[in-house]
Design a protein around this motif. Structure first.
Motif, PDB file in Angstrom:
ATOM      1  N   GLY A   9       0.838  -1.183   0.000  1.00  0.00           N
ATOM      2  CA  GLY A   9       0.000   0.000   0.000  1.00  0.00           C
ATOM      3  C   GLY A   9       0.871   1.230   0.000  1.00  0.00           C
ATOM      4  O   GLY A   9       2.096   1.148   0.137  1.00  0.00           O
ATOM      5  N   PRO A  10       0.263   2.392  -0.131  1.00  0.00           N
ATOM      6  CA  PRO A  10       1.046   3.625  -0.185  1.00  0.00           C
ATOM      7  C   PRO A  10       1.639   3.978   1.176  1.00  0.00           C
ATOM      8  O   PRO A  10       1.132   3.563   2.222  1.00  0.00           O
ATOM      9  N   LEU A  11       2.724   4.743   1.157  1.00  0.00           N
ATOM     10  CA  LEU A  11       3.319   5.250   2.386  1.00  0.00           C
ATOM     11  C   LEU A  11       2.417   6.334   2.950  1.00  0.00           C
ATOM     12  O   LEU A  11       2.083   7.297   2.251  1.00  0.00           O
ATOM     13  N   ARG A  21       3.421   2.087   6.831  1.00  0.00           N
ATOM     14  CA  ARG A  21       3.220   1.386   5.556  1.00  0.00           C
ATOM     15  C   ARG A  21       3.110  -0.106   5.816  1.00  0.00           C
ATOM     16  O   ARG A  21       3.789  -0.644   6.695  1.00  0.00           O
ATOM     17  N   THR A  22       2.265  -0.755   5.061  1.00  0.00           N
ATOM     18  CA  THR A  22       2.112  -2.210   5.139  1.00  0.00           C
ATOM     19  C   THR A  22       2.893  -2.856   4.006  1.00  0.00           C
ATOM     20  O   THR A  22       2.902  -2.343   2.865  1.00  0.00           O
ATOM     21  N   TYR A  23       3.538  -3.982   4.330  1.00  0.00           N
ATOM     22  CA  TYR A  23       4.353  -4.707   3.345  1.00  0.00           C
ATOM     23  C   TYR A  23       3.935  -6.169   3.300  1.00  0.00           C
ATOM     24  O   TYR A  23       3.540  -6.743   4.333  1.00  0.00           O
ATOM     25  N   ASP A  24       4.050  -6.761   2.125  1.00  0.00           N
ATOM     26  CA  ASP A  24       3.955  -8.212   1.997  1.00  0.00           C
ATOM     27  C   ASP A  24       5.345  -8.800   2.209  1.00  0.00           C
ATOM     28  O   ASP A  24       6.341  -8.252   1.717  1.00  0.00           O
ATOM     29  N   VAL A  25       5.407  -9.889   2.946  1.00  0.00           N
ATOM     30  CA  VAL A  25       6.651 -10.648   3.068  1.00  0.00           C
ATOM     31  C   VAL A  25       6.652 -11.653   1.922  1.00  0.00           C
ATOM     32  O   VAL A  25       5.720 -12.450   1.779  1.00  0.00           O
ATOM     33  N   CYS A  26       7.692 -11.589   1.116  1.00  0.00           N
ATOM     34  CA  CYS A  26       7.725 -12.423  -0.085  1.00  0.00           C
ATOM     35  C   CYS A  26       8.977 -13.294  -0.127  1.00  0.00           C
ATOM     36  O   CYS A  26      10.053 -12.873   0.315  1.00  0.00           O
ATOM     37  N   VAL A  27       8.824 -14.492  -0.650  1.00  0.00           N
ATOM     38  CA  VAL A  27       9.944 -15.388  -0.925  1.00  0.00           C
ATOM     39  C   VAL A  27       9.958 -15.635  -2.419  1.00  0.00           C
ATOM     40  O   VAL A  27       9.018 -16.220  -2.974  1.00  0.00           O
ATOM     41  N   ASN A  28      11.004 -15.129  -3.079  1.00  0.00           N
ATOM     42  CA  ASN A  28      11.076 -15.219  -4.546  1.00  0.00           C
ATOM     43  C   ASN A  28       9.791 -14.710  -5.195  1.00  0.00           C
ATOM     44  O   ASN A  28       9.209 -15.354  -6.068  1.00  0.00           O
ATOM     45  N   SER A  34       2.873 -10.865   6.045  1.00  0.00           N
ATOM     46  CA  SER A  34       2.773  -9.413   5.968  1.00  0.00           C
ATOM     47  C   SER A  34       3.328  -8.786   7.240  1.00  0.00           C
ATOM     48  O   SER A  34       3.494  -9.454   8.271  1.00  0.00           O
ATOM     49  N   VAL A  35       3.596  -7.479   7.163  1.00  0.00           N
ATOM     50  CA  VAL A  35       4.085  -6.734   8.309  1.00  0.00           C
ATOM     51  C   VAL A  35       3.727  -5.263   8.105  1.00  0.00           C
ATOM     52  O   VAL A  35       3.682  -4.772   6.970  1.00  0.00           O
ATOM     53  N   VAL A  75      14.369  -1.176   6.555  1.00  0.00           N
ATOM     54  CA  VAL A  75      13.450  -0.142   6.068  1.00  0.00           C
ATOM     55  C   VAL A  75      13.388   1.011   7.065  1.00  0.00           C
ATOM     56  O   VAL A  75      13.448   2.194   6.683  1.00  0.00           O
ATOM     57  N   LEU A  76      13.294   0.693   8.348  1.00  0.00           N
ATOM     58  CA  LEU A  76      13.211   1.737   9.364  1.00  0.00           C
ATOM     59  C   LEU A  76      14.498   2.557   9.431  1.00  0.00           C
ATOM     60  O   LEU A  76      14.457   3.767   9.673  1.00  0.00           O
ATOM     61  N   ARG A  77      15.639   1.919   9.217  1.00  0.00           N
ATOM     62  CA  ARG A  77      16.890   2.680   9.130  1.00  0.00           C
ATOM     63  C   ARG A  77      16.809   3.700   7.995  1.00  0.00           C
ATOM     64  O   ARG A  77      17.244   4.845   8.129  1.00  0.00           O
ATOM     65  N   GLY A  78      16.239   3.273   6.884  1.00  0.00           N
ATOM     66  CA  GLY A  78      16.093   4.170   5.744  1.00  0.00           C
ATOM     67  C   GLY A  78      15.170   5.335   6.039  1.00  0.00           C
ATOM     68  O   GLY A  78      15.282   6.403   5.417  1.00  0.00           O
ATOM     69  N   TRP A  79      14.252   5.142   6.981  1.00  0.00           N
ATOM     70  CA  TRP A  79      13.363   6.231   7.406  1.00  0.00           C
ATOM     71  C   TRP A  79      14.051   7.178   8.393  1.00  0.00           C
ATOM     72  O   TRP A  79      13.473   8.173   8.795  1.00  0.00           O
TER      73      TRP A  79
END
Length: 279
Positions: A9-11, A21-28, A34-35, A75-79
């Motif tokens: 979803g959008p930030l 922001r919500t993220y999907d946890v993906c493997v390949n 999700s998180v 990701v949080l470091r990047g924020w």
């Protein structure tokens, strides 16, 4: 196999700098969970929080939650976050072990009690009255400072800790003593002020409302006389009078006497709150 986070979803951003922001946890590229990431409410944009990290049942026990948590930290470091917070249900043993392995330190815990049908009897000699406006002015300044110092002592930068204390009082005491649903009582023992109790109402767990002990303070001269227990019994009476059946509280790690008192009164831990410095 590569575990990554993919935006779902959008930030979301607020004028004061908070993000989520919500993220999907993906493997390949295959979604396995999700998180939700956010900046911690009340602490400012330099403190992040990992929320609702979940891996689908069929993909668990493969280390994907651990890798997802590490990716979330990046990701949080990047924020620009210097710390990250998590809140783990007390019964989630695997998640608690993972947090320990990733270097998280317990900072506090949330506890709750199912209240009895009848209000408890206060110890002999204890009298209760509402706080006066003159007392409130002195008490609030001291309460905010004490709350901030508790965070500072547990690794929160001073500016964030004081921002959190100010934000909490704005949120839960916006009208001072006239705040609807809030009560600040004074306990008196042998004619002397023995302590203060601030109670109100809050969401104890997702979808579960109940009474809450926001602050409890025993006067230094009255400590060791059972006043802490008396104030907690008073909290039960206030909650029951308001029609509540659950009473919750927040206690900092290391406050062993308080934790033992709460456990002896029948409280159980619901969430363990931990933190980690992001280097």
């Amino acid at each position: 196999m590569t575990t990554t986070l993919r935006p779902a979803g959008p930030l979301q951003q607020t004028p004061d700098g908070d993000r989520s922001r919500t993220y999907d946890v993906c493997v390949n590229s295959r979604r396995v969970g999700s998180v939700r990431l956010a900046t911690a409410p009340g602490f400012g944009p330099a403190s992040g929080v990992i929320e609702a990290l979940g891996i689908d049942e069929k993909d668990r026990r493969r280390g994907r939650g651990t890798v997802a948590a590490l990716a979330a930290e990046e990701v949080l470091r990047g924020w620009g976050c210097g710390q990250v917070q998590i809140s783990v249900p007390a019964g989630a043993e695997a998640a608690l072990r993972m947090a320990d392995a990733l270097g998280y330190t317990e900072r506090s815990r949330n506890m709750v009690k199912e209240l009895p049908g009848e209000p408890p009897v206060l110890p002999p000699g204890i009298e209760v009255r509402p706080m006066t406006e003159a007392e409130f002015t002195v008490w609030e300044a001291k309460a905010k400072d004490g709350f901030a110092r508790s965070w500072i002592d547990r690794g929160v930068p001073e500016d964030q800790a004081r921002a959190k204390a100010d934000a909490s009082h704005r949120a839960y005491l916006p009208q001072g003593l006239a705040t609807p649903g809030a009560a600040i009582n004074v306990a008196v023992l042998d004619g002397e002020v023995a302590g203060f109790l601030w109670t109100g109402r809050i969401e104890l767990e997702p979808g579960v409302q109940g009474a809450f002990v926001y602050d409890i303070e025993v006067a230094e001269a009255q400590r060791g006389r059972g006043c802490g227990r008396a104030l907690m019994l008073l909290a039960e009476r206030v909650a029951l009078d308001a029609g509540e059946r659950l009473l919750g509280l927040h206690v900092f790690a290391g406050n062993t006497p308080a934790i033992r008192l709460y456990e002896s009164l029948g409280y159980r831990t619901t969430f363990v709150n931990s933190y980690k410095t992001l280097l």
